[in-house]
Scaffold this active site. Structure first.
Site, PDB file in Angstrom:
ATOM      1  N   PHE A  48       0.825  -1.209   0.000  1.00 22.39           N
ATOM      2  CA  PHE A  48       0.000   0.000   0.000  1.00 22.39           C
ATOM      3  C   PHE A  48       0.862   1.262   0.000  1.00 22.39           C
ATOM      4  O   PHE A  48       0.808   2.078  -0.923  1.00 22.39           O
ATOM      5  CB  PHE A  48      -0.937  -0.061   1.206  1.00 22.39           C
ATOM      6  CG  PHE A  48      -1.549   1.247   1.606  1.00 22.39           C
ATOM      7  CD1 PHE A  48      -2.159   2.076   0.669  1.00 22.39           C
ATOM      8  CD2 PHE A  48      -1.536   1.654   2.938  1.00 22.39           C
ATOM      9  CE1 PHE A  48      -2.731   3.289   1.048  1.00 22.39           C
ATOM     10  CE2 PHE A  48      -2.110   2.844   3.331  1.00 22.39           C
ATOM     11  CZ  PHE A  48      -2.696   3.675   2.377  1.00 22.39           C
ATOM     12  N   ASP A  67      10.116  -6.946  -3.143  1.00 23.81           N
ATOM     13  CA  ASP A  67       8.927  -7.411  -2.424  1.00 23.81           C
ATOM     14  C   ASP A  67       8.821  -8.930  -2.549  1.00 23.81           C
ATOM     15  O   ASP A  67       9.180  -9.494  -3.592  1.00 23.81           O
ATOM     16  CB  ASP A  67       7.664  -6.753  -3.003  1.00 23.81           C
ATOM     17  CG  ASP A  67       6.552  -6.606  -1.969  1.00 23.81           C
ATOM     18  OD1 ASP A  67       6.110  -7.635  -1.433  1.00 23.81           O
ATOM     19  OD2 ASP A  67       6.140  -5.464  -1.698  1.00 23.81           O
ATOM     20  N   THR A 120      -2.541   5.385   8.597  1.00 20.03           N
ATOM     21  CA  THR A 120      -2.548   5.960   7.247  1.00 20.03           C
ATOM     22  C   THR A 120      -3.551   5.198   6.397  1.00 20.03           C
ATOM     23  O   THR A 120      -3.715   3.985   6.545  1.00 20.03           O
ATOM     24  CB  THR A 120      -1.140   5.886   6.623  1.00 20.03           C
ATOM     25  OG1 THR A 120      -0.212   6.540   7.494  1.00 20.03           O
ATOM     26  CG2 THR A 120      -1.098   6.562   5.272  1.00 20.03           C
ATOM     27  N   TYR A 160      23.599   0.620  14.478  1.00 15.51           N
ATOM     28  CA  TYR A 160      24.394   0.665  13.240  1.00 15.51           C
ATOM     29  C   TYR A 160      24.871   2.087  12.968  1.00 15.51           C
ATOM     30  O   TYR A 160      25.971   2.295  12.458  1.00 15.51           O
ATOM     31  CB  TYR A 160      23.568   0.151  12.056  1.00 15.51           C
ATOM     32  CG  TYR A 160      23.741  -1.319  11.761  1.00 15.51           C
ATOM     33  CD1 TYR A 160      24.412  -1.742  10.618  1.00 15.51           C
ATOM     34  CD2 TYR A 160      23.203  -2.289  12.609  1.00 15.51           C
ATOM     35  CE1 TYR A 160      24.561  -3.092  10.334  1.00 15.51           C
ATOM     36  CE2 TYR A 160      23.346  -3.641  12.336  1.00 15.51           C
ATOM     37  CZ  TYR A 160      24.024  -4.043  11.195  1.00 15.51           C
ATOM     38  OH  TYR A 160      24.179  -5.387  10.921  1.00 15.51           O
ATOM     39  N   TYR A 202       4.673  -7.582  16.194  1.00 11.16           N
ATOM     40  CA  TYR A 202       4.823  -6.369  15.382  1.00 11.16           C
ATOM     41  C   TYR A 202       5.422  -5.233  16.204  1.00 11.16           C
ATOM     42  O   TYR A 202       6.413  -4.604  15.798  1.00 11.16           O
ATOM     43  CB  TYR A 202       3.462  -5.957  14.830  1.00 11.16           C
ATOM     44  CG  TYR A 202       3.509  -4.756  13.908  1.00 11.16           C
ATOM     45  CD1 TYR A 202       4.104  -4.842  12.653  1.00 11.16           C
ATOM     46  CD2 TYR A 202       2.925  -3.550  14.279  1.00 11.16           C
ATOM     47  CE1 TYR A 202       4.143  -3.743  11.797  1.00 11.16           C
ATOM     48  CE2 TYR A 202       2.945  -2.458  13.436  1.00 11.16           C
ATOM     49  CZ  TYR A 202       3.549  -2.563  12.197  1.00 11.16           C
ATOM     50  OH  TYR A 202       3.580  -1.469  11.358  1.00 11.16           O
ATOM     51  N   ARG A 253      27.314  -1.546   2.991  1.00 15.31           N
ATOM     52  CA  ARG A 253      28.198  -1.940   1.889  1.00 15.31           C
ATOM     53  C   ARG A 253      28.260  -0.886   0.796  1.00 15.31           C
ATOM     54  O   ARG A 253      29.321  -0.622   0.229  1.00 15.31           O
ATOM     55  CB  ARG A 253      27.728  -3.278   1.298  1.00 15.31           C
ATOM     56  CG  ARG A 253      28.095  -4.498   2.116  1.00 15.31           C
ATOM     57  CD  ARG A 253      27.863  -5.777   1.341  1.00 15.31           C
ATOM     58  NE  ARG A 253      26.455  -5.983   1.051  1.00 15.31           N
ATOM     59  CZ  ARG A 253      25.621  -6.653   1.837  1.00 15.31           C
ATOM     60  NH1 ARG A 253      26.063  -7.149   2.991  1.00 15.31           N
ATOM     61  NH2 ARG A 253      24.355  -6.828   1.502  1.00 15.31           N
ATOM     62  N   ARG A 288      -7.793  -3.343   8.591  1.00 12.25           N
ATOM     63  CA  ARG A 288      -7.648  -2.076   9.310  1.00 12.25           C
ATOM     64  C   ARG A 288      -8.981  -1.353   9.357  1.00 12.25           C
ATOM     65  O   ARG A 288      -9.872  -1.587   8.552  1.00 12.25           O
ATOM     66  CB  ARG A 288      -6.556  -1.221   8.664  1.00 12.25           C
ATOM     67  CG  ARG A 288      -5.169  -1.708   9.013  1.00 12.25           C
ATOM     68  CD  ARG A 288      -4.082  -0.885   8.388  1.00 12.25           C
ATOM     69  NE  ARG A 288      -3.668  -1.405   7.103  1.00 12.25           N
ATOM     70  CZ  ARG A 288      -2.491  -1.148   6.543  1.00 12.25           C
ATOM     71  NH1 ARG A 288      -1.620  -0.376   7.157  1.00 12.25           N
ATOM     72  NH2 ARG A 288      -2.180  -1.657   5.373  1.00 12.25           N
ATOM     73  N   VAL A 331      13.136  -9.931   2.510  1.00 16.74           N
ATOM     74  CA  VAL A 331      14.181  -9.200   3.237  1.00 16.74           C
ATOM     75  C   VAL A 331      14.755  -9.998   4.401  1.00 16.74           C
ATOM     76  O   VAL A 331      15.793  -9.600   4.958  1.00 16.74           O
ATOM     77  CB  VAL A 331      13.664  -7.834   3.763  1.00 16.74           C
ATOM     78  CG1 VAL A 331      13.347  -6.893   2.623  1.00 16.74           C
ATOM     79  CG2 VAL A 331      12.480  -8.017   4.705  1.00 16.74           C
ATOM     80  N   THR A 379      10.792 -10.669   9.998  1.00 14.49           N
ATOM     81  CA  THR A 379      10.823  -9.701   8.902  1.00 14.49           C
ATOM     82  C   THR A 379      11.350  -8.362   9.396  1.00 14.49           C
ATOM     83  O   THR A 379      12.144  -7.700   8.716  1.00 14.49           O
ATOM     84  CB  THR A 379       9.421  -9.527   8.291  1.00 14.49           C
ATOM     85  OG1 THR A 379       9.021 -10.757   7.681  1.00 14.49           O
ATOM     86  CG2 THR A 379       9.406  -8.423   7.243  1.00 14.49           C
TER      87      THR A 379
END
Length: 340
Positions: free
Chosen positions: A33, A53, A195, A179, A165, A126, A206, A79, A112
């Site tokens: 989204f 994705d 949002t 980092y 979450y 990197r 939602r 990811v 994730t």
């Protein structure tokens, strides 16, 4: 995996500020989204855009209109696995965001956010990229402070059904700042408040999408709890504009920064507005409250105003009308015009 798209030969404005040439920008979760709207805005500014994705919650439909653009590249990747992409800027928007989505695979959601943060930060380290993290107002949990300021540490249940979450995003913020301190990675952390807008899924669970779909279908509008809990709703175009300003704010501006609409409304009042805008015959029904559901949600955006010169400009009814038109078209099986 290694992907590189050269940046020479293109010109244009980047994030609202003039640049000598375009940049290669990676958007993790770019078919979702928020990510798809971000990809669209970046292309409009003349950038090379890599959309990464795994389509867990993202949809091909959201980016179909971008696939013919020679400056757009789609990489199907998770990811949670390491990746190596050359980019000047990385937006990390890869995570389920609605409770039904992230609770469907809570372990996967946590990984994730944590492994995704590690792999994204390693990739940024990197190639020397600026990396922008989409964090969330859920880091505040069920707050004892209203409105919520960035200095508030939150009231989060780490072992509840939302913990995968909430704590995943909190851990990601920790990784980003570690980092930054240890390796000098150029980071930016934005905390997203509720949002809404076109390209939300019909079934994402939602409150805005639930109410609109129920109202358009003339079925009961379901409120969990007594409806007096509050939310603050930001239209998607405003949120994306905030992230673009944030990305261009310079190394001194790292966040965290709240990005959302400071106008607070009860869930009951939102249901009444949706009923009015849709001329629905639906009735409002109340169901038991869900565990750890925040009772107040309102951002203090003073920091965004001062450091980014940003605030939302889309009124709730205006944004809801556009979102209703989008959902109405989807339910009718029609092609959704970009004008909505």
């Amino acid at each position: 995996m290694r992907s590189f798209i050269p940046t020479e030969g293109y010109s244009g404005s980047a994030f609202g500020s003039p640049r000598q040439r375009s940049e290669t920008v990676l958007v993790n979760g770019g078919a979702g989204f928020l990510g798809s709207h971000l990809c669209e805005r970046l292309l409009e500014r003349g950038h090379q855009v890599i959309c990464l994705d795994n389509f867990y919650t993202g949809r091909h439909f959201n980016i179909e209109h971008l696939l013919q653009n020679v400056r757009f590249r789609l990489l199907e990747h998770d990811v949670r696995q390491p990746y190596d992409v050359e980019a000047s800027i990385i937006f990390n928007f890869a995570s389920p965001a609605s409770p039904p989505d992230y609770q469907r695979d809570p372990v996967g959601t946590l990984l994730t956010n944590v492994l995704g943060a590690v792999n994204t930060l390693d990739a940024a380290r990197r190639c020397g990229a600026t990396v922008v993290q989409s964090s969330t107002s859920e880091v505040y949990g069920d707050p004892h402070e209203n409105p919520q300021r960035e200095t508030y540490f939150g009231n989060v249940n780490p072992i509840g059904p939302r913990g995968c979450y909430d704590e995943g995003k909190r851990s990601a913020e920790t990784l980003f700042f570690d980092y930054h301190r240890k390796y000098g990675v150029d980071i930016k952390v934005g905390r997203i408040f509720n949002t809404y807008g076109p390209r939300m899924r019909l079934d994402d669970g939602r409150v805005v999408s639930n109410f609109i779909v129920q109202a358009l279908s003339n079925t009961d509008i379901t409120i969990y709890g007594d409806g007096r809990q509050t939310r603050s709703f930001c239209y998607v175009d405003d949120l994306v504009a905030g992230f673009l300003r944030f990305a261009d704010a310079g190394e001194h501006c790292v966040g965290p920064i709240n990005l959302g609409n400071p106008v607070e409304i009860t869930v009951r009042d939102l249901a009444e507005i949706v009923l009015d805008l849709t001329n629905s015959r639906s009735r409002i029904v109340y169901l038991p409250a869900v565990a750890d559901d925040p009772q107040q949600r309102r951002p203090d955006i003073s920091k965004a105003r001062e450091e980014l010169n940003w605030w939302p400009t889309t009124e709730l009814k205006t944004g809801l009308k556009r979102t209703i038109a989008y959902f109405d078209a989807l339910l009718a099986g029609k092609e959704v015009a970009e004008a909505v």
